[in-house]
Design an enzyme around this catalytic site. Structure first.
Site, PDB file in Angstrom:
ATOM      1  N   CYS A  41       0.825  -1.217   0.000  1.00 12.36           N
ATOM      2  CA  CYS A  41       0.000   0.000   0.000  1.00 12.36           C
ATOM      3  C   CYS A  41       0.856   1.262   0.000  1.00 12.36           C
ATOM      4  O   CYS A  41       0.665   2.155  -0.827  1.00 12.36           O
ATOM      5  CB  CYS A  41      -0.998  -0.013   1.154  1.00 12.36           C
ATOM      6  SG  CYS A  41      -0.324   0.118   2.816  1.00 12.36           S
ATOM      7  N   HIS A  90      -2.810   1.304   6.788  1.00 13.76           N
ATOM      8  CA  HIS A  90      -3.166   1.273   5.367  1.00 13.76           C
ATOM      9  C   HIS A  90      -3.298   2.683   4.817  1.00 13.76           C
ATOM     10  O   HIS A  90      -3.854   3.564   5.468  1.00 13.76           O
ATOM     11  CB  HIS A  90      -4.472   0.508   5.130  1.00 13.76           C
ATOM     12  CG  HIS A  90      -4.716   0.260   3.664  1.00 13.76           C
ATOM     13  ND1 HIS A  90      -3.920  -0.603   2.938  1.00 13.76           N
ATOM     14  CD2 HIS A  90      -5.611   0.790   2.803  1.00 13.76           C
ATOM     15  CE1 HIS A  90      -4.340  -0.604   1.678  1.00 13.76           C
ATOM     16  NE2 HIS A  90      -5.360   0.238   1.573  1.00 13.76           N
ATOM     17  N   HIS A 102      -5.668   2.142  -4.602  1.00 13.52           N
ATOM     18  CA  HIS A 102      -4.730   1.583  -3.624  1.00 13.52           C
ATOM     19  C   HIS A 102      -4.325   0.168  -3.984  1.00 13.52           C
ATOM     20  O   HIS A 102      -4.866  -0.437  -4.910  1.00 13.52           O
ATOM     21  CB  HIS A 102      -5.336   1.644  -2.204  1.00 13.52           C
ATOM     22  CG  HIS A 102      -6.495   0.696  -1.978  1.00 13.52           C
ATOM     23  ND1 HIS A 102      -6.779   0.145  -0.753  1.00 13.52           N
ATOM     24  CD2 HIS A 102      -7.436   0.212  -2.821  1.00 13.52           C
ATOM     25  CE1 HIS A 102      -7.848  -0.645  -0.854  1.00 13.52           C
ATOM     26  NE2 HIS A 102      -8.269  -0.609  -2.089  1.00 13.52           N
TER      27      HIS A 102
END
Length: 128
Positions: A41, A90, A102
């Site tokens: 991420c 995240h 993402h």
């Protein structure tokens, strides 16, 4: 340019980073990878900003400490960093219309996803 595609086209550095990330749609998630063909991420977000000639930290936790924090989702602009989960593990790029671009998790690819289906709460955004 297209009209009505996104509420606010990304501008400047954020727009350039977002365009770079868009070029990696479908690329596989790989833990601890920061491109150019596989990403985790924060690897995707740091790689994308690097393409815009902006150096940001490598991890989501460190990326959360830079720039200007935005707590209202309505204030987000395309290309802003968006952080999720209480431990901010995240991060993605805001894509407009409540969507994030993402690299979600192992077994997935770089993709668009609704912020409501990430699996953890939206904490804040960061404008780099």
């Amino acid at each position: 340019g297209e009209s009505g595609h996104t509420p606010a086209a990304g501008t400047g550095r954020a727009g350039a980073a977002f365009a770079a990330a868009q070029s990696k749609l479908g690329s596989p998630y790989q833990w601890s990878h920061a491109g150019p063909s596989t990403f985790d991420c924060s690897g995707l977000t740091s790689w994308a900003y690097a393409q815009a000639n902006v150096s940001i930290p490598r991890t989501s936790e460190a990326q959360a400490t830079i720039g200007t924090r935005i707590y209202s989702q309505s204030q987000l602009q395309v290309g802003d960093l968006v952080f999720f989960f209480n431990d901010i593990h995240h991060v993605g790029l805001y894509a407009g219309n409540g969507q994030v671009l993402h690299a979600p998790r192992s077994g997935t690819v770089v993709r668009y996803e609704s912020m409501s289906t990430i699996g953890g709460p939206f904490m804040f955004g960061v404008r780099v």
